[in-house]
Design a protein around this motif. Structure first.
Motif, PDB file in Angstrom:
ATOM      1  N   ILE A  63       2.784  -6.307   9.177  1.00 38.00           N
ATOM      2  CA  ILE A  63       2.717  -6.032   7.736  1.00 38.00           C
ATOM      3  C   ILE A  63       1.781  -7.056   7.098  1.00 38.00           C
ATOM      4  O   ILE A  63       1.949  -8.264   7.295  1.00 38.00           O
ATOM      5  CB  ILE A  63       4.121  -6.118   7.096  1.00 38.00           C
ATOM      6  N   ASP A  64       0.808  -6.567   6.349  1.00 37.38           N
ATOM      7  CA  ASP A  64      -0.143  -7.453   5.711  1.00 37.38           C
ATOM      8  C   ASP A  64       0.516  -8.065   4.456  1.00 37.38           C
ATOM      9  O   ASP A  64       0.902  -7.324   3.547  1.00 37.38           O
ATOM     10  CB  ASP A  64      -1.383  -6.636   5.329  1.00 37.38           C
ATOM     11  N   GLU A 110       6.967   1.381  -3.379  1.00 34.56           N
ATOM     12  CA  GLU A 110       8.322   1.344  -3.945  1.00 34.56           C
ATOM     13  C   GLU A 110       8.655   0.043  -4.682  1.00 34.56           C
ATOM     14  O   GLU A 110       9.536   0.008  -5.511  1.00 34.56           O
ATOM     15  CB  GLU A 110       9.384   1.631  -2.871  1.00 34.56           C
ATOM     16  N   SER A 148      -0.851  -6.794   1.116  1.00 33.89           N
ATOM     17  CA  SER A 148      -0.407  -5.435   0.756  1.00 33.89           C
ATOM     18  C   SER A 148       1.039  -5.436   0.277  1.00 33.89           C
ATOM     19  O   SER A 148       1.383  -4.724  -0.665  1.00 33.89           O
ATOM     20  CB  SER A 148      -0.459  -4.514   1.970  1.00 33.89           C
ATOM     21  N   TYR A 149       1.871  -6.224   0.948  1.00 30.04           N
ATOM     22  CA  TYR A 149       3.303  -6.161   0.657  1.00 30.04           C
ATOM     23  C   TYR A 149       3.693  -7.018  -0.548  1.00 30.04           C
ATOM     24  O   TYR A 149       4.524  -6.603  -1.360  1.00 30.04           O
ATOM     25  CB  TYR A 149       4.084  -6.611   1.894  1.00 30.04           C
ATOM     26  N   GLU A 160      -2.946   1.208  -0.460  1.00 25.44           N
ATOM     27  CA  GLU A 160      -1.640   1.073   0.201  1.00 25.44           C
ATOM     28  C   GLU A 160      -0.738   2.256  -0.132  1.00 25.44           C
ATOM     29  O   GLU A 160      -0.658   2.686  -1.284  1.00 25.44           O
ATOM     30  CB  GLU A 160      -0.987  -0.232  -0.284  1.00 25.44           C
ATOM     31  N   ARG A 161      -0.050   2.777   0.893  1.00 23.06           N
ATOM     32  CA  ARG A 161       0.763   3.984   0.625  1.00 23.06           C
ATOM     33  C   ARG A 161       2.188   3.655   0.183  1.00 23.06           C
ATOM     34  O   ARG A 161       2.851   4.453  -0.438  1.00 23.06           O
ATOM     35  CB  ARG A 161       0.767   4.909   1.831  1.00 23.06           C
ATOM     36  N   LYS A 162       2.672   2.448   0.499  1.00 20.49           N
ATOM     37  CA  LYS A 162       4.038   2.093   0.093  1.00 20.49           C
ATOM     38  C   LYS A 162       4.013   1.484  -1.305  1.00 20.49           C
ATOM     39  O   LYS A 162       3.406   0.452  -1.534  1.00 20.49           O
ATOM     40  CB  LYS A 162       4.623   1.071   1.068  1.00 20.49           C
ATOM     41  N   LYS A 204      -6.351  -3.177  -1.757  1.00 20.92           N
ATOM     42  CA  LYS A 204      -5.096  -2.695  -1.178  1.00 20.92           C
ATOM     43  C   LYS A 204      -4.173  -2.082  -2.227  1.00 20.92           C
ATOM     44  O   LYS A 204      -3.327  -1.255  -1.907  1.00 20.92           O
ATOM     45  CB  LYS A 204      -4.404  -3.817  -0.419  1.00 20.92           C
TER      46      LYS A 204
END
Lengths: 247, 257
Positions: free
Chosen positions: B135-136, B40, B139-140, B36-38, B32
């Motif tokens: 939201i995984d 920030e 990933s977060y 993962e695209r986020k 991930k």
């Protein structure tokens, strides 16, 4: 039309059977309240329905789709149509109120922060909160946190809303305000509500049907008036008596 | 007898289950991290893992360099070979001590805090709230930290290497009276590119291990404040053990296979 159907659901925690071949069916637009003594499996039931707990047996259908056989991506898609209000609100400590409310969009979409903040403020107004968007969760009271939690669940316009003990730990006035808010949301957004509570006043005011959970099963289910008239279950009788005293 | 067999079985199964779950989490977080695209949160975590660890890593590195040269220089002086002190400090900091010290500092400072933060989120149902918002949590919460660790630890390793040489230089030159040119020449003379490459690989592996172990302990936290405390302690203890174990394996692979 059936929006949630639970068939022979069994959940086991370390050899302890928490849900024991439980069956439940919820109609679209219905408001069902689950009551029962602490530890009887009410919260486990709603957490299992939304896929937070894995059952050992049984089937869970949401909008006719058996969610237990779906890949994680599909489950996430279904979850995006579900909102949940947690017992202790479960707000993200490191985010402001508006970020908490708009987090679904902040994470999943490319909308600008300004746009999402505007949406969050609008939903916050819907739950009766104004001017709190830039506050951190620790700056909010228990009742305000509950409202923010409801706003977070509402922002993606869910079809189904789950509430876990929405009035627990609140004073009677705040509790009554939250109950009114839940009723208002149910009518305004036409949601299907599944509510776990010990609060018989809330159960009576908001429910289309009340289900009594005991030993991992739903042992009685019906409207408040039906249960008041027909049920001989001691817990229902004591709830009815308590409600009688409140009146 | 049945209880004995049951308990014995549980004791065998528990570590196998732990390592299996940890390996799955490492695989998942790495996958991930790259899909993962986020992204920030990554800068925030680089600040926490890298920049905020710098003072502690720096002081530890300087002191370690000083201690090493005090011990080695003193012993070598008896054989008239004290000028080689710098070589031993340089080699050990590049190959073994540098990566391990940076990783142990990360485990103590950041690992405990990751386990506590994720543990509190687990206990207060914030992890469940993430899942409900589709939201995984891996990933977060975990993948951005893994990426931050992969970028931060090599930088900390290089800085700690030069600071350790600096600390060793002060003691070697001013206390043991080794000529400064000789000391610096010997410090870098025996270090090859391979040594630095192995050091980099080690710190990257350690970063992945520490962040995943700490996150895993946080995700397993149960109960209240006590559960969070246990998760933090367990994160540090298991990270320390796995850093040493992984170091042993990597040293074996790179220098003895």
């Amino acid at each position: 039309m059936e929006i949630i159907k639970v068939v022979n659901l069994k959940v086991v925690f370390e050899a302890k059977v928490v849900l024991d071949m439980l069956n439940l069916s919820v109609e679209k637009g219905e408001s069902i309240v689950l009551v029962g003594s602490s530890g009887c499996g009410k919260t486990v039931l709603i957490k299992t329905i939304i896929g937070l707990i894995e059952p050992v047996e049984g089937e869970i259908f949401i909008n006719g789709q058996n969610i237990l056989n779906l890949p994680e991506e599909k489950i996430r898609e279904i979850r995006s149509r579900i909102g949940m209000v947690f017992q202790n609100s479960a707000l993200f400590d490191s985010l402001t109120t508006w970020e908490n409310v708009g987090f679904y969009y902040l994470y999943h979409t490319d909308k600008s922060k300004e746009e999402i903040k505007k949406m969050a403020i609008e939903v916050l107004e819907n739950v009766g909160l104004e001017g709190v968007e830039d506050l951190m969760p620790e700056q909010l009271s228990g009742g305000m946190k509950k409202r923010v939690s409801i706003a977070r669940a509402l922002i993606s316009r869910p079809e189904i809303l789950f509430y876990d003990e929405p009035t627990t730990g609140l004073d009677p006035i705040t509790s009554s305000n939250i109950t009114s808010l839940m009723k208002k949301i149910h009518l305004k957004f036409n949601t299907t509500d599944v509510i776990v509570t010990h609060d018989i006043k809330l159960a009576r005011e908001i429910s289309d049907r009340i289900g009594l959970v005991e030993n991992g099963k739903i042992v009685e289910i019906g409207t408040f008036d039906f249960l008041r008239e027909k049920s001989n279950h001691p817990l229902i009788r004591s709830f009815v008596e308590m409600e009688g005293k409140n009146e | 007898m049945k209880n004995f067999i049951e308990n014995f079985g549980k004791k065998i199964v528990a570590p196998v289950y732990y390592f299996g779950s940890l390996i799955l989490l490492i695989g998942n977080s790495l996958k991930k991290a790259f899909t993962e695209r986020k992204r920030e949160n990554i800068l925030k975590h680089i600040e926490e893992i890298g920049i905020n660890s710098l003072p502690l890593v720096g002081v530890i590195a300087i002191f370690t360099g000083m201690i090493l040269v005090m011990e080695i220089g003193h012993t070598l002086k008896a054989f008239g070979a004290e000028t080689y002190s710098g070589a031993l400090v340089g080699l050990s900091m590049a190959r073994e001590l540098g990566p391990v010290l940076v990783a142990l500092t990360l485990a103590g400072r950041v690992g405990a805090s990751i386990a506590a933060e994720i543990g509190v989120m687990k206990i207060t149902e914030q992890i469940d709230a993430l899942k409900v918002l589709a939201i995984d949590p891996v990933s977060y919460l975990i993948s951005p930290r893994v990426i931050a660790g992969i970028f931060s630890l090599p930088a900390l390793f290089v800085i700690s290497f030069f600071l350790a040489i600096g600390g060793a230089f002060l003691i070697g030159v001013f206390l043991i009276k080794i000529p400064s040119g000789q000391f610096l020449y010997q410090s870098f003379r025996f270090i090859s590119y391979k040594d630095f490459l192995v050091g980099f690989i080690k710190v990257i592996v350690f970063a992945i291990v520490v962040i995943n172990v700490s996150s895993y302990e946080g995700l397993k936290a149960k109960g209240g404040a006590e559960g969070v405390g246990d998760a933090s302690t367990s994160a540090v203890v298991k990270s320390f053990f796995l850093i040493i174990l992984t170091n042993l394996i990597l040293t074996g692979i790179f220098y003895f296979v």
